[in-house]
Design a protein around this motif. Structure first.
Motif, PDB file in Angstrom:
ATOM      1  N   UNK A  73       0.855  -1.188   0.000  1.00  0.00           N
ATOM      2  CA  UNK A  73       0.000   0.000   0.000  1.00  0.00           C
ATOM      3  C   UNK A  73       0.886   1.231   0.000  1.00  0.00           C
ATOM      4  N   UNK A  74       0.730   2.050  -1.036  1.00  0.00           N
ATOM      5  CA  UNK A  74       1.475   3.299  -1.171  1.00  0.00           C
ATOM      6  C   UNK A  74       0.576   4.435  -0.699  1.00  0.00           C
ATOM      7  N   UNK A  75       1.113   5.274   0.170  1.00  0.00           N
ATOM      8  CA  UNK A  75       0.356   6.418   0.672  1.00  0.00           C
ATOM      9  C   UNK A  75       1.027   7.691   0.175  1.00  0.00           C
ATOM     10  N   UNK A  76       0.214   8.584  -0.414  1.00  0.00           N
ATOM     11  CA  UNK A  76       0.686   9.919  -0.800  1.00  0.00           C
ATOM     12  C   UNK A  76      -0.027  10.900   0.116  1.00  0.00           C
ATOM     13  N   UNK A  77       0.779  11.667   0.859  1.00  0.00           N
ATOM     14  CA  UNK A  77       0.223  12.541   1.889  1.00  0.00           C
ATOM     15  C   UNK A  77       1.138  13.744   2.084  1.00  0.00           C
ATOM     16  N   UNK A  78       0.576  14.930   2.046  1.00  0.00           N
ATOM     17  CA  UNK A  78       1.336  16.166   2.253  1.00  0.00           C
ATOM     18  C   UNK A  78       2.512  16.298   1.291  1.00  0.00           C
ATOM     19  N   UNK A  79       2.349  15.858   0.055  1.00  0.00           N
ATOM     20  CA  UNK A  79       3.397  15.983  -0.946  1.00  0.00           C
ATOM     21  C   UNK A  79       4.519  14.977  -0.808  1.00  0.00           C
ATOM     22  N   UNK A  80       4.306  13.931   0.012  1.00  0.00           N
ATOM     23  CA  UNK A  80       5.322  12.898   0.212  1.00  0.00           C
ATOM     24  C   UNK A  80       4.686  11.528   0.015  1.00  0.00           C
ATOM     25  N   UNK A  81       5.502  10.569  -0.395  1.00  0.00           N
ATOM     26  CA  UNK A  81       5.013   9.206  -0.612  1.00  0.00           C
ATOM     27  C   UNK A  81       5.786   8.246   0.279  1.00  0.00           C
ATOM     28  N   UNK A  82       5.059   7.232   0.779  1.00  0.00           N
ATOM     29  CA  UNK A  82       5.708   6.200   1.587  1.00  0.00           C
ATOM     30  C   UNK A  82       4.907   4.914   1.492  1.00  0.00           C
ATOM     31  N   UNK A  83       5.548   3.791   1.836  1.00  0.00           N
ATOM     32  CA  UNK A  83       4.888   2.493   1.827  1.00  0.00           C
ATOM     33  C   UNK A  83       4.352   2.244   3.230  1.00  0.00           C
ATOM     34  N   UNK A  84       3.026   2.068   3.302  1.00  0.00           N
ATOM     35  CA  UNK A  84       2.365   1.855   4.591  1.00  0.00           C
ATOM     36  C   UNK A  84       2.415   0.388   5.007  1.00  0.00           C
ATOM     37  N   UNK A  85       2.154  -0.492   4.057  1.00  0.00           N
ATOM     38  CA  UNK A  85       2.085  -1.918   4.375  1.00  0.00           C
ATOM     39  C   UNK A  85       2.578  -2.713   3.169  1.00  0.00           C
ATOM     40  N   UNK A  86       3.374  -3.733   3.429  1.00  0.00           N
ATOM     41  CA  UNK A  86       3.890  -4.572   2.339  1.00  0.00           C
ATOM     42  C   UNK A  86       3.805  -6.035   2.738  1.00  0.00           C
ATOM     43  N   UNK A  87       3.609  -6.909   1.744  1.00  0.00           N
ATOM     44  CA  UNK A  87       3.501  -8.343   1.991  1.00  0.00           C
ATOM     45  C   UNK A  87       4.850  -9.052   2.004  1.00  0.00           C
ATOM     46  N   UNK A  88       5.912  -8.355   1.638  1.00  0.00           N
ATOM     47  CA  UNK A  88       7.227  -8.994   1.560  1.00  0.00           C
ATOM     48  C   UNK A  88       7.748  -9.308   2.971  1.00  0.00           C
ATOM     49  N   UNK A  89       8.642 -10.290   3.092  1.00  0.00           N
ATOM     50  CA  UNK A  89       9.097 -10.708   4.420  1.00  0.00           C
ATOM     51  C   UNK A  89      10.038  -9.725   5.117  1.00  0.00           C
ATOM     52  N   UNK A  90      10.839  -8.978   4.378  1.00  0.00           N
ATOM     53  CA  UNK A  90      11.844  -8.133   5.029  1.00  0.00           C
ATOM     54  C   UNK A  90      11.361  -6.723   5.375  1.00  0.00           C
ATOM     55  N   UNK A  91      10.337  -6.224   4.706  1.00  0.00           N
ATOM     56  CA  UNK A  91       9.720  -4.917   4.991  1.00  0.00           C
ATOM     57  C   UNK A  91      10.684  -3.734   4.846  1.00  0.00           C
ATOM     58  N   UNK A  92      11.722  -3.867   4.039  1.00  0.00           N
ATOM     59  CA  UNK A  92      12.675  -2.779   3.833  1.00  0.00           C
ATOM     60  C   UNK A  92      11.981  -1.567   3.225  1.00  0.00           C
ATOM     61  N   UNK A  93      11.050  -1.811   2.318  1.00  0.00           N
ATOM     62  CA  UNK A  93      10.349  -0.699   1.671  1.00  0.00           C
ATOM     63  C   UNK A  93       9.539   0.118   2.671  1.00  0.00           C
ATOM     64  N   UNK A  94       9.015  -0.512   3.707  1.00  0.00           N
ATOM     65  CA  UNK A  94       8.270   0.212   4.735  1.00  0.00           C
ATOM     66  C   UNK A  94       9.202   1.101   5.561  1.00  0.00           C
ATOM     67  N   UNK A  95      10.413   0.649   5.775  1.00  0.00           N
ATOM     68  CA  UNK A  95      11.362   1.371   6.615  1.00  0.00           C
ATOM     69  C   UNK A  95      12.159   2.433   5.855  1.00  0.00           C
ATOM     70  N   UNK A  96      11.950   2.544   4.555  1.00  0.00           N
ATOM     71  CA  UNK A  96      12.677   3.533   3.756  1.00  0.00           C
ATOM     72  C   UNK A  96      12.294   4.949   4.153  1.00  0.00           C
ATOM     73  N   UNK A  97      11.052   5.154   4.529  1.00  0.00           N
ATOM     74  CA  UNK A  97      10.607   6.489   4.935  1.00  0.00           C
ATOM     75  C   UNK A  97       9.883   7.209   3.815  1.00  0.00           C
ATOM     76  N   UNK A  98       9.669   8.493   4.015  1.00  0.00           N
ATOM     77  CA  UNK A  98       8.919   9.323   3.073  1.00  0.00           C
ATOM     78  C   UNK A  98       9.862   9.916   2.032  1.00  0.00           C
ATOM     79  N   UNK A  99       9.402   9.893   0.785  1.00  0.00           N
ATOM     80  CA  UNK A  99      10.194  10.470  -0.302  1.00  0.00           C
ATOM     81  C   UNK A  99       9.395  11.584  -0.953  1.00  0.00           C
ATOM     82  N   UNK A 100      10.097  12.653  -1.366  1.00  0.00           N
ATOM     83  CA  UNK A 100       9.406  13.771  -2.005  1.00  0.00           C
ATOM     84  C   UNK A 100      10.273  14.506  -3.012  1.00  0.00           C
TER      85      UNK A 100
END
Length: 127
Positions: A73-100
């Motif tokens: 699940x990709x969330x776009x909020x306040x001009x920034x994007x981040x991964x809220x929830x992922x099905x992958x085992x390592x969850x690195x994409x969730x921990x990347x943070x907000x990008x803008x």
């Protein structure tokens, strides 16, 4: 020159002269300007989600919650994007943070999904 005279001359000498201090001050100013130019990139205008099936682009100016093929699940909020929830085992994409900023990206390698911020950039393209 005796040992005592050399010691006395070393004690009386100054470690830096005015020219040395001016050089170091200029070097610090140049380094600070370069750091500001590098780290203060322009905000991107949109985010592109690339999957094995293709690519989709979404504006960063519109808040949204996007399901990407049921894998994350990709969330776009306040001009920034981040991964809220992922099905992958390592969850690195969730921990990347907000990008803008243009050129920033989030990658979910197990699922083969890359999220990239597109838009204006201060840097010329190479190639």
């Amino acid at each position: 020159m005796t040992k005592e005279e050399r010691l006395e001359a070393a004690i009386k000498s100054k470690p830096f002269n005015r020219l040395d201090i001016a050089f170091f001050a200029c070097a610090i100013v140049v380094i600070a300007v370069i750091a500001v130019m590098v780290f203060a990139g322009k905000d991107g205008a949109s985010v592109t989600v690339t999957t094995k099936r293709g690519a989709s682009t979404y504006p960063l100016s519109v808040d949204a919650e996007i399901d990407v093929e049921g894998k994350l699940t990709l969330v776009i909020e306040d001009g920034k994007a981040y991964v809220k929830d992922a099905n992958c085992p390592d969850k690195v994409c969730e921990h990347t943070g907000r990008i803008s900023r243009s050129g920033q990206m989030i990658a979910c390698l197990p699922e083969g999904i890359v999220i990239t911020v597109d838009g204006n950039s201060d840097f010329a393209e190479v190639g």
